[in-house]
Design an enzyme around this catalytic site. Structure first.
Site, PDB file in Angstrom:
ATOM      1  N   LYS A   1      40.296 100.512  43.770  1.00  0.00           N
ATOM      2  CA  LYS A   1      39.193 100.498  42.809  1.00  0.00           C
ATOM      3  C   LYS A   1      39.723 100.327  41.388  1.00  0.00           C
ATOM      4  CE  LYS A   1      35.468 100.891  45.363  1.00  0.00           C
ATOM      5  NZ  LYS A   1      34.495  99.774  45.461  1.00  0.00           N
TER       6      LYS A   1
ATOM      7  N   TYR B   1      42.109 104.359  48.224  1.00  0.00           N
ATOM      8  CA  TYR B   1      40.804 103.986  47.684  1.00  0.00           C
ATOM      9  C   TYR B   1      40.845 103.895  46.163  1.00  0.00           C
ATOM     10  CZ  TYR B   1      35.772 104.313  46.702  1.00  0.00           C
ATOM     11  OH  TYR B   1      34.493 104.093  46.256  1.00  0.00           O
TER      12      TYR B   1
END
Length: 267
Positions: free
Chosen positions: A170, A166
């Site tokens: 990002k 994640y």
């Protein structure tokens, strides 16, 4: 008109059309509603038509026009149809918020499947690419000096264990933002990103309900000592969407209550 009135007007989104993905709940919904409060008409996009339609209905109750659209923004064909529907309804798109995305599950890299890795890349980065490409083309063709806002995360500024997938994607979204801002500057299209920390959304509330010790630990890390409010993210989105930020592009704004790292102290 005095200087104060000019400053207030610079935040207005009147006569603008905003398209917000993931607008069915959480931060996407908060941003969509806030845009309406500042005068924008809104295309509320969500995977599920009922949640998209609910957000659109709330926007209409605020006195603005709205369209609820169901689209899986991982699918390029659905993205194209989404944009076509927005143009058919409103004739233009001035603002795009690439909010769709998120963390499906915390997991060690050693236990992670290829499918899980690819899912997070697609859901958090491919979606922004597809939507920016489709909406950006319309902005350029129509000569619209628009604003694109990508939803990054504090995890993209400082990664952490068990969510390397994640945080990595990002972080990549921040660089996508930076590069696209440079590529489209000549068209007058600004591209920026938001990087929220721990915000009190329904999803976050569910996580902390199951792990109250995690909430206590996190609050000790945040200098302001509390969770952020969706409205605090939405107000920053209004700033980036409006003329108030007309000379800001390629930037990622952190909204974290002073938190500058997700690195947790060892117990």
């Amino acid at each position: 008109m005095n200087a104060s009135s000019v400053m207030k007007d610079s935040f207005s989104l009147a006569n603008r059309v905003a398209l917000v993905t993931g607008a069915g709940d959480g931060l996407g919904k908060a941003i969509a509603l806030a845009f309406a409060d500042y005068g924008a008409d809104v295309v509320a996009v969500d995977l599920h038509l009922d949640t998209a339609s609910n957000t659109a209905e709330e926007i209409r109750a605020r006195g603005q026009k709205a369209l609820g659209v169901s689209a899986d923004v991982i699918d390029g064909r659905q993205v194209e149809r989404m944009v076509e529907a927005a143009i058919a309804e409103f004739g233009k798109i001035d603002i795009l918020v690439n909010n769709a995305g998120g963390l499906r599950e915390r997991r060690s890299i050693l236990d992670m499947t290829e499918e899980e890795w690819d899912y997070h890349i697609d859901w958090n980065l491919k979606t922004a690419f597809l939507c920016s490409k489709a909406v950006g083309r319309v902005m350029i063709q129509k000569g619209i000096q628009g604003s694109i806002i990508n939803m990054s995360s504090m995890a993209g500024m400082s990664n952490r264990a068990l969510q390397v997938h994640y945080g990595t994607v990002k972080g990549a979204l921040r660089l996508f933002t930076d590069g696209l801002a440079k590529e489209w500057a000549d068209f007058g299209i600004r591209v920026n990103a938001l990087a929220p920390g721990s915000i009190d959304t329904p999803l976050v509330a569910r996580v902390y309900k199951d792990n109250p010790h995690l909430l206590e630990k996190r609050m000790k890390m945040v200098p302001m000592g509390r969770l952020g409010k969706p409205s605090e993210v939405a107000s920053t989105a209004i700033f980036l969407a409006s003329e108030a930020s007309s000379f800001i592009s390629g930037q990622t704004i952190v909204i974290s209550g002073g938190l500058d790292s997700l690195l947790e102290p060892r117990e």
